[in-house]
Structure formats: C-alpha cells, structure tokens
Design an enzyme around this catalytic site. Sequence first.
Site, PDB file in Angstrom:
ATOM      1  N   CYS A   1       2.246   2.928   9.871  1.00 22.00           N
ATOM      2  CA  CYS A   1       2.650   4.271   9.431  1.00 22.00           C
ATOM      3  C   CYS A   1       3.322   5.026  10.588  1.00 22.00           C
ATOM      4  CB  CYS A   1       1.439   5.048   8.923  1.00 22.00           C
ATOM      5  SG  CYS A   1       1.921   6.662   8.296  1.00 22.00           S
TER       6      CYS A   1
ATOM      7  N   ASN B   1      13.692  -4.387   2.627  1.00 21.80           N
ATOM      8  CA  ASN B   1      14.919  -4.882   1.979  1.00 21.80           C
ATOM      9  C   ASN B   1      14.678  -5.616   0.657  1.00 21.80           C
ATOM     10  OD1 ASN B   1      15.896  -4.126   4.453  1.00 21.80           O
ATOM     11  ND2 ASN B   1      16.553  -6.150   5.092  1.00 21.80           N
TER      12      ASN B   1
ATOM     13  N   HIS C   1       6.516  -5.599   8.497  1.00 23.00           N
ATOM     14  CA  HIS C   1       7.581  -4.715   8.029  1.00 23.00           C
ATOM     15  C   HIS C   1       8.669  -4.779   9.110  1.00 23.00           C
ATOM     16  CE1 HIS C   1       8.866  -0.348   6.818  1.00 23.00           C
ATOM     17  NE2 HIS C   1       9.808  -1.235   6.629  1.00 23.00           N
TER      18      HIS C   1
ATOM     19  N   PRO D   1       0.867  -1.187   0.000  1.00 19.87           N
ATOM     20  CA  PRO D   1       0.000   0.000   0.000  1.00 19.87           C
ATOM     21  C   PRO D   1       0.896   1.227   0.000  1.00 19.87           C
ATOM     22  CG  PRO D   1       0.025  -1.042   2.172  1.00 19.87           C
ATOM     23  CD  PRO D   1       0.821  -1.921   1.262  1.00 19.87           C
TER      24      PRO D   1
ATOM     25  N   ASN E   1       8.132  -7.650   4.667  1.00 19.91           N
ATOM     26  CA  ASN E   1       8.302  -6.352   4.011  1.00 19.91           C
ATOM     27  C   ASN E   1       9.579  -5.685   4.511  1.00 19.91           C
ATOM     28  OD1 ASN E   1       6.786  -3.117   4.437  1.00 19.91           O
ATOM     29  ND2 ASN E   1       7.675  -3.909   2.559  1.00 19.91           N
TER      30      ASN E   1
ATOM     31  N   LYS F   1      -1.065  -4.899   8.781  1.00 21.48           N
ATOM     32  CA  LYS F   1       0.330  -4.632   8.383  1.00 21.48           C
ATOM     33  C   LYS F   1       0.989  -3.928   9.563  1.00 21.48           C
ATOM     34  CE  LYS F   1       3.025  -2.336   4.732  1.00 21.48           C
ATOM     35  NZ  LYS F   1       3.372  -0.999   5.187  1.00 21.48           N
TER      36      LYS F   1
HETATM   37  C1  FMN Z   1       5.461   6.503  -1.272  1.00 16.58           C
HETATM   38  C2  FMN Z   1       5.146   5.554  -0.154  1.00 16.58           C
HETATM   39  C3  FMN Z   1       3.863   5.529   0.362  1.00 16.58           C
HETATM   40  C4  FMN Z   1       3.547   4.622   1.393  1.00 16.58           C
HETATM   41  N1  FMN Z   1       2.257   4.541   1.842  1.00 16.58           N
HETATM   42  C5  FMN Z   1       1.904   3.542   2.697  1.00 16.58           C
HETATM   43  C6  FMN Z   1       0.535   3.274   3.004  1.00 16.58           C
HETATM   44  O1  FMN Z   1      -0.363   3.905   2.472  1.00 16.58           O
HETATM   45  N2  FMN Z   1       0.287   2.274   3.894  1.00 16.58           N
HETATM   46  C7  FMN Z   1       1.255   1.517   4.457  1.00 16.58           C
HETATM   47  O2  FMN Z   1       0.964   0.607   5.243  1.00 16.58           O
HETATM   48  N3  FMN Z   1       2.549   1.744   4.171  1.00 16.58           N
HETATM   49  C8  FMN Z   1       2.889   2.713   3.294  1.00 16.58           C
HETATM   50  N4  FMN Z   1       4.204   2.888   2.934  1.00 16.58           N
HETATM   51  C9  FMN Z   1       5.204   1.992   3.507  1.00 16.58           C
HETATM   52  C10 FMN Z   1       5.394   0.788   2.585  1.00 16.58           C
HETATM   53  O3  FMN Z   1       4.195   0.093   2.397  1.00 16.58           O
HETATM   54  C11 FMN Z   1       6.460  -0.154   3.140  1.00 16.58           C
HETATM   55  O4  FMN Z   1       6.012  -0.691   4.352  1.00 16.58           O
HETATM   56  C12 FMN Z   1       7.791   0.519   3.380  1.00 16.58           C
HETATM   57  O5  FMN Z   1       8.111   1.420   2.338  1.00 16.58           O
HETATM   58  C13 FMN Z   1       8.901  -0.522   3.480  1.00 16.58           C
HETATM   59  O6  FMN Z   1       8.982  -1.287   2.314  1.00 16.58           O
HETATM   60  P1  FMN Z   1      10.184  -1.109   1.264  1.00 16.58           P
HETATM   61  O7  FMN Z   1      11.433  -1.348   2.031  1.00 16.58           O
HETATM   62  O8  FMN Z   1       9.914  -2.118   0.203  1.00 16.58           O
HETATM   63  O9  FMN Z   1      10.107   0.305   0.745  1.00 16.58           O
HETATM   64  C14 FMN Z   1       4.536   3.788   1.932  1.00 16.58           C
HETATM   65  C15 FMN Z   1       5.835   3.848   1.410  1.00 16.58           C
HETATM   66  C16 FMN Z   1       6.135   4.701   0.373  1.00 16.58           C
HETATM   67  C17 FMN Z   1       7.518   4.712  -0.178  1.00 16.58           C
END
Ligand code: FMN
Length: 482
Positions: free
Chosen positions: A108, A210, A175, A23, A208, A147
């Site tokens: 978040c 890395n 995460h 998301p 989630n 999450k």
């Molecule tokens: C642009 C952006 C928007 C995000 N919005 C949400 C969100 O709406 N809900 C959520 O649970 N996490 C949100 N996240 C966090 C990601 O879902 C994820 O948990 C976090 O970026 C770690 O994953 P990654 O290492 O693959 O980036 C957001 C991350 C990014 C970069």
Amino acid sequence: MAKLKGFDFWRSTLKGARYVVAPMVDQSELAWRLLSRRHGADLCYTPMLHAQVFVRDANYRRENLYSEVCPDDRPLITQFCANDPEVFVQAALLAQDYCDAIDLNLGCPQMIAKRGHYGVFLQDEWDLLENMIKLANEKLSVPITCKIRVFPEIEKTVKYAKMLEKAGCQMLTVHGRTKDQKGSLTGIASWAHIKAVREAVKIPVFANGNIQHLSDVQLCMEETGVQGVMSAEGNLHNPALFEGRSPPVWEMAEEYLQIVKQYPPCSLSYVRAHLFKLWHHTLQVHQDLREELAKVKTLEALAEVSEQLKHRCQDEIAKDEKGQDHLTGLLFPHWICQPYVRPPPKEPGTENGRKGIEVKAVSAKRAREDTDCSTDSLSKNKLKKKARNPHKNFCPEQKPKYIRCEQCGNPKGNKCVFNLCRGCCKKKAFKEVADCPSHGLRFKTKAQKLSAAETDGSHVNGTLSIQTEPPMDNPAVSQALV
Ligand SMILES: Cc1cc2nc3c(=O)[nH]c(=O)nc-3n(C[C@H](O)[C@H](O)[C@H](O)COP(=O)(O)O)c2cc1C
C-alpha cells in the site's frame, strides 16, 4: 495435519488457483467476491484489515471477517497491514480459522500507510519484516503470504523476494509497480521484475498489474512464468474478466445487487462504489443519473438508479446508437463491461515543446500534497470536503499534534493519568484498581466505597456481610473488597 508449504499449499489448498481477485479496501467484500467467483475467479482476498484494530476490537473482527463466513467463499486469504510481529501474529491467530492463509500487505503506497507505517513503507525494513514473517510462519496453523511492490532495480527486488521466502513466506504476489507509481503516475507494471522474481524463488508467485482482459492473463503467464495473476481495477470494471467475457453492465449490476440482498449486511458505500465503477462509462453520458447515484440513501434506491441506467442504454440500443459518441478510446459501447484506462501523465517533450513540464508538475503537486496545505494542491475529494466544511484543516503540519498513547500509538487522553488512550487506560485502571478522572474511570473509588459499605454493614449487623459477587471479575477488585 502438517501445515502445507509453498507449491503444495498452492496446489492442494488453493487448488492451483490462477485467476485471483485482489485485496481491495471497501471493494473486495463478500458479495463482490461471490460475484467474481461465479464468473471465473479461483481465489479471493479480503480487503486489507488493520491488525492492531482487529486485535483490539471485537466488532471490527465480526464486521470484517466473522460475519462474512460463507462456504462458497473459499479459498480465501485474509490480508492484514501490520508493523509489529506480536500484534500481527495475534491478529492472524484470531483470523486463521476463517481463511486459508494470512497475507501481509507490503504494497500500500497511500499517505495513510505512510502515516501508519505499514504497506510499502516497510519495504526497506528487512529485519522487521523477517521477524514478522518468521514468527507468523512459526505460530500460525495456516501459511503466511506477502503482497509486495517492486523496487526500481530488478536485482534489489529479487533480493527482497528471496529474503521474504527465507523468512517463511509461502507465496508471493508481486505488483510490478514501484512505491511512486500511484495515482496519475500509476503507469505500466513491469513484468520483467515479476519474471526475475519468479525465476529466483521456489514458492508460487502471482503477478499483479496490467491485467484488464483475459488475453492479458495468458500473455502475462507466458511472459513471466507465474502461477497466477491478480486483478483489481480490471475486475472492478468487469467482474467477468476471468471468463473472457464482456457482458452488458446491467447483467453484472443486477447479479451483484441480488447477492448483496442475499448476504446482508453489506455497507451501502461499498455497493455505491461498485455501481459507480461498473457504470463508469455510461455515467459520463448520463450525468444526471451520476448525481442521483451519489445522492440516494437506500439499497432499493441504488438499484432503481441502476435500472434507469439500463433502460437508457436499452433505448440507445433500440435506436441503433453506437454508445461511443460522447466517449473516446472505448473498445465497446459504454454499456459493455470494459476496462477504464487512466489517462497517463503527458510524456515529456510531446506537446508544445514543453519538455517534462507536465510530468514535473504532477510530481510537484504530489510532493505538495504530502506537505503543503494550499487549497490548489488538494485532491477533488478534499476540495469537496472543504466546500462542506470550510474550516477543515488538511495540512498534517498544522493539524493539532496529538500526543500518542504509550501503548498503542492512538491519540492519548488529554489529561489521562497513565498517558494512554481510553481503551488502554480502561484496561490498566481495571487491572490496577485505579482511577482516571479524565476518562471517567473510577475503579478505585468504587472499590473503596464498596469496602466502606462492607465495614459499615459489619458494624450495623455485628457480622460481616458476605460479598457473594464481586462487582467485577477482577481478582484485584475482589481483593480490595475483602
Ligand atoms: C479500490 C482499491 C482498493 C485496494 N485495496 C487494497 C488492499 O486492501 N490491499 C492491497 O494489498 N492492495 C489494495 N489495492 C491495490 C490492488 O490490490 C492492486 O495491487 C493494484 O490495484 C494493482 O492492480 P491492478 O493493476 O489490477 O489494478 C487496492 C486497489 C484498489 C483499486
């Protein structure tokens, strides 16, 4: 049909999804989800939606979910942030027919979530979370999933996950970062925490953090034993990540823009943000086009900048340039989709013997951002806003304190007779046939006027004129009229 649970839900409804697009607020919109699915994603999430606004505002529901319905966009999980069981379930009931499950955002870590009291800031409120999930599990026709972020301690993280499972959560995304691992302190996600959760619960788990290359996916699944992996930033920089490909950026940009045109409307700000991420490395070389990309105001103009970037890259290729001259640490030339690795805060004691100074400075700056108002502690974005509007006040302490609406917590109307915001006041005044001059609502006055007109009419004609249509579909108003 009985609601599927845990592994049955994952196997049957989600078709054993392993490659998951996270998301992402403003970024996991329909067009991006379709692009990601075409390139290997098995499951996508909507961006986080605000449960209270979703319940209150039909436009918000239409714009963020109902108008994005598309048969190619399944399986799909709708994510909400919420902190009230009733509101959460009301929102979920309004969303459940448009998706395959409802997810609760407990991860978040942003300031906005702290102020709104949701996301990871509910991490310690286990009774509340239990109530929210129990009620959702009971009332919804689709499964409820969560999450989460991890606690620093593995043991506490496992207890937390088990509590959520017991309350009725049917699938967990973990995460592997803590509440404080954000911004420049993001760092590495802990797969050890994820593995411990996976071993402790009997529901499917997604990992989630890395995940930047397909090889990370395989490694993560082997190390943690999870059912699937979720990617956010890796997917934004390379939507073909799950195919194990690193295509030229323009291929992805062109395909995305074509989907945007095919499935309107898509907010221009989302498209712009996607192009910035896709072209991230190239824009460091061709900075003039970075400004252009930020400035233009139509989809066609954004596509035009993207086209110019493509031509610049192709010129470099024709001249046999390597595309990395200006940039360090890139695996491929800048025109190839590849991860952006955020520079880590400098390790304590690595430079000039200044042990811990840099890390402490970053932490101190973050702490100041929470409380302090000096411009040197403002983020780049806030500094830009300040340049445009020098009187803008970013300090929560110095901002005028709004008194909250007694019902929904939004700022209340200044002189509202009910101490409510306009939306809540309107509902109450309508129901009770009352006036609120500060909100310009005059249900009582109107009802009295109509009533007086009725009485006058009966005097004039000698018979009572019949009010065939009460002005409002409200028994109280109708009653006031007779
Ligand atoms: C642009 C952006 C928007 C995000 N919005 C949400 C969100 O709406 N809900 C959520 O649970 N996490 C949100 N996240 C966090 C990601 O879902 C994820 O948990 C976090 O970026 C770690 O994953 P990654 O290492 O693959 O980036 C957001 C991350 C990014 C970069």
